[in-house]
Design a protein around this motif. Structure first.
Motif, short mmCIF file in Angstrom:
data_model
loop_
_atom_site.label_atom_id
_atom_site.label_comp_id
_atom_site.label_asym_id
_atom_site.label_seq_id
_atom_site.Cartn_x
_atom_site.Cartn_y
_atom_site.Cartn_z
N ASN A 278 49.43 31.42 33.44
CA ASN A 278 49.84 32.76 33.87
C ASN A 278 51.25 33.03 33.37
O ASN A 278 52.04 32.11 33.18
N ARG B 241 45.89 37.63 33.45
CA ARG B 241 45.10 36.73 34.31
C ARG B 241 45.46 36.96 35.78
O ARG B 241 44.59 36.98 36.66
N LEU C 279 43.85 40.17 37.08
CA LEU C 279 42.44 40.00 37.46
C LEU C 279 42.34 39.32 38.82
O LEU C 279 41.58 39.74 39.70
N VAL D 134 37.94 35.05 37.51
CA VAL D 134 38.98 34.35 36.76
C VAL D 134 38.40 33.08 36.12
O VAL D 134 38.69 32.76 34.95
N ALA E 10 36.51 34.10 33.04
CA ALA E 10 37.37 34.44 31.89
C ALA E 10 37.99 33.16 31.30
O ALA E 10 38.07 33.00 30.08
N ASP E 11 38.42 32.24 32.16
CA ASP E 11 38.96 30.96 31.67
C ASP E 11 37.90 30.23 30.84
O ASP E 11 38.19 29.70 29.76
N TYR F 128 40.37 38.91 30.44
CA TYR F 128 40.89 39.07 31.81
C TYR F 128 41.02 40.56 32.15
O TYR F 128 40.66 40.99 33.25
#
Ligand code: GLU
Ligand code: MG
Length: 434
Positions: free
Chosen positions: A90, A104, A107, A195, A198-199, A337
């Motif tokens: 982040n 990030r 989100l 999250v 997305a990661d 994100y």
């Protein structure tokens, strides 16, 4: 973490995704993991507005001064290759607070908002990509069969290695298959909290790149690697539940959609033009969004309608994850994100405003009398203007992010203004590759 330190891992890289959708990162020797998490590593705010050609699109809040800290999320760190570990990061300010530029973090904040309203989202994504030679040319010509077994056989060593590599890194693909376009494949990921989804998407792209290189190939994640060819999508699936009761099933509306579920779909549709610059905002994105390409180029929804921006998937025996909606217009140039934040934010907006579910489109929208009404913006400049002037986008993403995204995309618009579609496609073919 002990596992990392006692293993072979030397280098730990933390990644962020910039507003142009490019993954960037900083590495530390693995012994510095705690510092990477607690203090962070320095990065100029301009990291967010680096452009696809490495230009820098400064904004009213992002200039040459200041510094941010890239802080690693230690819970998501994992070994991904010999000697190498990865984790998402982040953007924080030096005082420790989260930066308003952090996609990030944004989100995560919207997921928290949803939780505050008793709503729990799950998201899945589909990664489409095109394999090329190591120097970026088309692979030697074969007789490609869409979704063909031929492609699986021809590329089995790559695909088996990819499956193993993903699972070894705790990424859980649901499907791996040849796509419609020549040398195009797809990996779809299991639903997860947004999250985490997305990661996993960021990591999957990294691993696809690593594995392709092992097999002497490169990978394009461009929305349109070759002008006139097949596009790569990055479709997002969303389901929502309130106290374990799904919003897209078990209700009184069409296909069992509940009143809130209908409002969520209405909100997603109402936000499409506002967020097109987030979902598909690159200089090649609009070229992909053509009717007839299953990219969902019409602002409507329909059960299993692959030409609708929002494809509705009912919960059936054949769909054990339960009812969900798929936003097809998202492409891999998007910051995943931000795309997920925009999707969830518009769904929540629809629920809070109690928007009414529009009529379903059960045919190809191109054959519908309302086709002009359903047309999305296709002019890049208009797409960016709609984003910049959107009150919804400012509310969901914050003004600094909206300004930054518009700036990097406007840079693309200006940079490639006098180029042909083929030249543009070539210029950005590997912009989103890892
Ligand atoms: N490649 C298409 C796109 O650009 C999607 C094809 C499919 O439905 O999977 O979105
Ligand atoms: Mg696909």
């Amino acid at each position: 973490m002990m596992e990392l330190e006692s293993g072979d891992v030397a280098l730990l890289v933390g990644t962020v995704v910039d507003f142009a959708g490019v993954t960037r990162g900083k590495g530390v020797p693995v012994r510095r993991l705690t510092t990477f998490h607690e203090s962070g590593m320095g990065a100029s705010p301009s990291w967010n507005v680096f452009c696809v050609d490495n230009g820098i699109a400064f904004t009213s809040t992002i200039g040459v001064t200041g510094d941010l800290r890239l802080r690693l999320d230690p819970d998501r760190v994992r070994r991904i290759d010999t000697g190498l570990a990865w984790g998402p990061a982040n953007f924080h300010n030096q005082d420790g607070s989260l930066s308003p530029l952090c996609a990030r973090g944004r989100l995560a904040a919207i997921v928290d908002d949803a939780a505050g309203q008793g709503l729990f989202p799950l998201m899945g994504t589909e990664l489409e990509f095109t394999l090329t030679t190591l120097d970026g040319e088309r692979l030697p010509k074969t007789s490609w069969a869409a979704y063909g077994m031929k492609a699986v056989v021809a590329h089995r060593e790559f695909l088996v290695d990819l499956t193993r590599t993903l699972e070894k890194a705790s990424v859980w693909p649901e499907q791996i298959h040849a796509e419609y376009g020549e040398d195009q494949f797809e990996v779809s990921l299991a639903p997860a909290s947004p999250v985490a989804m997305a990661d996993a998407c960021v990591l999957t792209r990294i691993l696809i790149g690593i594995v392709a290189a092992r097999h002497d190939m490169a990978v394009s994640f461009s929305p349109l690697p070759w002008a006139g060819g097949a596009g790569n999508g990055a479709h997002l699936h969303l389901s929502l539940a309130r106290e374990n009761a799904p919003l897209f099933g078990g209700g009184e509306g069409p296909h069992g959609i509940t009143a809130d579920g209908g409002s969520a779909i209405a909100g997603i549709l109402a936000g499409l033009n506002d967020f097109l610059g987030i979902y598909a905002g690159s200089v090649v994105s609009a070229q992909r969004l053509q009717p007839g390409s299953w990219s969902g180029a019409s602002a409507c929804w329909g059960l299993e309608n692959r030409e609708a921006a929002v494809r509705f998937l009912a919960g059936t025996a054949g769909n054990p994850h339960g009812a969900n909606v798929e936003l097809k217009i998202v492409d891999p140039s998007a910051n995943i994100y931000l795309a997920a934040a925009a999707l969830l934010g518009s769904a929540l907006n629809g629920i809070n405003a109690k928007l009414a579910l529009p009529a379903e489109v059960g045919i190809n929208p191109a054959d519908s009398p309302g086709k002009d009404v359903m047309a999305l913006n296709t002019e890049h400049a208009m797409i960016l203007k709609a984003l910049e002037h959107s009150e919804l986008a400012a509310r969901v993403l914050g003004p600094d992010i909206v300004e930054g995204v518009a700036a990097v995309r406007r840079h693309e618009l200006e940079q490639y203004a006098d180029k042909t579609p083929a030249e543009i496609a070539e210029a950005v073919r590997f912009a989103w590759s890892v």
